[in-house]
Design a protein around this motif. Structure first.
Motif, PDB file in Angstrom:
ATOM      1  N   VAL A 310     -28.032 -48.058 -10.303  1.00 45.84           N
ATOM      2  CA  VAL A 310     -29.168 -47.315 -10.884  1.00 45.84           C
ATOM      3  C   VAL A 310     -28.935 -46.859 -12.320  1.00 45.84           C
ATOM      4  CG1 VAL A 310     -30.062 -46.540  -8.658  1.00 45.84           C
ATOM      5  CG2 VAL A 310     -28.346 -45.151  -9.825  1.00 45.84           C
ATOM      6  N   VAL A 311     -27.690 -46.872 -12.793  1.00 48.68           N
ATOM      7  CA  VAL A 311     -27.403 -46.498 -14.182  1.00 48.68           C
ATOM      8  C   VAL A 311     -26.384 -47.478 -14.760  1.00 48.68           C
ATOM      9  CG1 VAL A 311     -27.882 -44.037 -13.908  1.00 48.68           C
ATOM     10  CG2 VAL A 311     -25.572 -44.882 -13.486  1.00 48.68           C
ATOM     11  N   ARG A 312     -26.338 -47.556 -16.080  1.00 45.70           N
ATOM     12  CA  ARG A 312     -25.286 -48.348 -16.727  1.00 45.70           C
ATOM     13  C   ARG A 312     -23.951 -47.642 -16.555  1.00 45.70           C
ATOM     14  NH1 ARG A 312     -26.343 -48.007 -22.333  1.00 45.70           N
ATOM     15  NH2 ARG A 312     -27.821 -46.342 -21.845  1.00 45.70           N
ATOM     16  N   VAL A 313     -22.914 -48.399 -16.205  1.00 41.78           N
ATOM     17  CA  VAL A 313     -21.581 -47.837 -16.008  1.00 41.78           C
ATOM     18  C   VAL A 313     -20.578 -48.632 -16.826  1.00 41.78           C
ATOM     19  CG1 VAL A 313     -19.730 -47.359 -14.366  1.00 41.78           C
ATOM     20  CG2 VAL A 313     -22.111 -46.951 -13.706  1.00 41.78           C
ATOM     21  N   GLY A 314     -19.782 -47.926 -17.609  1.00 43.34           N
ATOM     22  CA  GLY A 314     -18.679 -48.538 -18.336  1.00 43.34           C
ATOM     23  C   GLY A 314     -17.358 -48.059 -17.777  1.00 43.34           C
ATOM     24  N   LEU A 315     -16.273 -48.577 -18.337  1.00 47.34           N
ATOM     25  CA  LEU A 315     -14.925 -48.281 -17.848  1.00 47.34           C
ATOM     26  C   LEU A 315     -14.072 -47.770 -19.001  1.00 47.34           C
ATOM     27  CD1 LEU A 315     -13.233 -48.588 -15.182  1.00 47.34           C
ATOM     28  CD2 LEU A 315     -12.442 -50.780 -16.117  1.00 47.34           C
ATOM     29  N   ALA A 316     -13.139 -46.860 -18.685  1.00 47.18           N
ATOM     30  CA  ALA A 316     -12.357 -46.250 -19.762  1.00 47.18           C
ATOM     31  C   ALA A 316     -11.002 -45.778 -19.284  1.00 47.18           C
ATOM     32  CB  ALA A 316     -13.129 -45.077 -20.367  1.00 47.18           C
ATOM     33  N   SER A 317     -10.066 -45.726 -20.241  1.00 50.36           N
ATOM     34  CA  SER A 317      -8.725 -45.209 -19.956  1.00 50.36           C
ATOM     35  C   SER A 317      -8.685 -43.686 -19.969  1.00 50.36           C
ATOM     36  CB  SER A 317      -7.741 -45.741 -21.002  1.00 50.36           C
ATOM     37  OG  SER A 317      -7.997 -45.149 -22.274  1.00 50.36           O
ATOM     38  N   ASP A 318      -9.538 -43.052 -20.768  1.00 53.27           N
ATOM     39  CA  ASP A 318      -9.517 -41.607 -20.987  1.00 53.27           C
ATOM     40  C   ASP A 318      -8.126 -41.119 -21.396  1.00 53.27           C
ATOM     41  OD1 ASP A 318     -10.587 -39.030 -21.204  1.00 53.27           O
ATOM     42  OD2 ASP A 318     -10.117 -38.526 -19.130  1.00 53.27           O
TER      43      ASP A 318
END
Length: 427
Positions: A310-318
């Motif tokens: 339902v939403v755009r999701v990205g990925l990250a190391s943070d």
């Protein structure tokens, strides 16, 4: 400039594997990518492109896998030196490690030194684009963008704004200075080369309503910019927000009420969302960024990857709350966290999150994130047998997904054999 033809295995996404499954990816076991003037000019099989472009300079990567460079959609470059500090809960971690380290960025030389080290580390791991928080110091933004511009990187960043007494005195600005500094930095860097400025309130607990409103006003003046912040990372953080914003309907409302919600909004973490928040995020077209190594390292919780429907999701190391600069390790952690929620992410979904998915979350899908003509040639090559442990498992693979999954789960910078920035090799 001439043409360069890269040969190797290629993997390109023509759709969203969360909607279409693995068939959303096209794998060529003997593929090719033609680079011209820093961009991808053509893709296809090696035989086809060699015949079509007989004058191209050929770089043969053998059976290495050619991919778009990894995209880290949420990071804190000022926390480079404190990565893997002994963990506590979020608020304790900020006070014990993050805030003391960020105070050092009042020194421009220290900021420049850290920016150089950060890019050295991330590029070695195949990350070619990152969206970073800086510190309250404008010099920290200048250092990050200057180093990125010197390397011709496509990056995004912004001055982190904090004016509440919940942040230490040495890291506080004001509503007016946050607006003024951010606007000056935006005018200086946004659109310069491959750089994008991001309006960056750290999160509601360290900003007054006046500061959030000031940054909302700046965003309204520059709606093409992204706005990045944190949302619903830990349960005690949410309780803190409720105490500071007693009239808000929920955490997201503290941003929405001040003009900080929209299609260019990017929210990190978003683990403990209320139903209303999910509806509003979907309605407004905002993006969420999954930070799996950070979420486990600081004990925040388990992100719900079904939100990608339902939403755009990205990925990250943070990084440095996240415990690795590697997007391979980040993909592995995303797989492990999804397993704990009963959702076995396919390797196609993991690779998509770290490339096309993160590009879409940052609204850069027309520039980076997939192997397609017209895209910028930020590319990497992966050795799918980079260690003995990975090689012996890969030898049993029946298809590309079984071949790449061991590298996702056990790979590191040794797997990245080449990194291309705008078509130029770094190694």
């Amino acid at each position: 400039m001439g043409e360069t033809l890269l040969l190797g295995q290629t993997l390109a996404f023509t759709g969203d594997p969360f909607a279409e499954g693995p068939d959303a990816a096209r794998h060529d076991p003997y593929g090719a990518v033609l680079i011209r003037d820093g961009k991808i000019a053509a893709t296809g099989t090696a035989d086809t492109l060699r015949r079509a472009y007989p004058g191209a300079w050929i770089t043969d990567h053998g059976d290495a896998l050619i991919l778009p460079g990894f995209i880290d959609a949420h990071a804190h470059y000022p926390q480079t030196a404190i990565i893997a500090s002994w963990g506590k809960r979020l608020i304790d971690w900020l006070n014990s490690y993050t805030f003391p380290e960020e105070m050092r960025f009042a020194d421009p030389a220290y900021a420049a030194k850290t920016a150089k080290r950060y890019f050295d580390l991330t590029l070695a791991h195949g990350t070619t684009t990152m969206a970073s928080y800086c510190t309250i110091h404008p010099d920290s933004v200048d250092a990050f963008f200057a180093e990125a511009k010197a390397r011709n990187l496509r990056v995004l960043a912004g001055k982190t704004c904090m004016d509440r007494d919940t942040a230490p005195e040495g890291l506080r600005d004001s509503a007016q200075s946050a607006y003024d500094d951010s606007k000056a930095l935006l005018n200086r860097w946004h659109g310069q080369g491959r750089l994008s400025y991001v309006i960056t309130p750290r999160f509601s607990p360290t900003s007054t309503p006046a500061q959030l409103s000031a940054l909302g006003a700046l965003w309204a003046e520059h709606p093409d910019c992204l706005m990045q912040t944190h949302l619903s990372e830990q349960s005690d953080e949410i309780a803190w927000v409720k105490s500071l914003y007693p009239d808000a309907r929920d955490y997201l409302d503290t941003y929405e009420a001040h003009g900080l919600l929209g299609p260019n909004a990017v929210f990190g973490h978003a683990i403990h969302l209320e139903p209303r928040e999910i509806v509003r995020l979907s309605e407004t077209g905002a993006a969420l960024i999954h930070c799996p190594t950070s979420n486990s390292f600081i004990g925040s919780g388990l992100f719900d990857m079904t939100l990608a429907q339902v939403v755009r999701v990205g990925l990250a190391s943070d990084t440095g709350g996240g415990s690795s600069f590697s997007m391979l390790r980040t993909m592995a952690a995303a797989y492990e966290i999804a397993q704990l929620r009963g959702n076995a992410l396919h390797p196609a979904q993991l690779l998509w999150l770290a490339t096309t998915g993160s590009a879409k979350a940052l609204n850069l899908q027309d520039k980076i994130g997939t192997l397609a003509p017209g895209m910028e040639a930020d590319l990497i090559t992966l050795n799918l047998a980079s260690t003995p442990a990975i090689a012996q498992r890969k030898a049993r693979a029946k298809d590309i997904w079984e071949a790449v999954f061991p590298t996702i789960m056990m790979g590191d910078d040794r797997a990245v054999t080449q990194t291309y920035i705008a078509g130029q090799p770094l190694k």
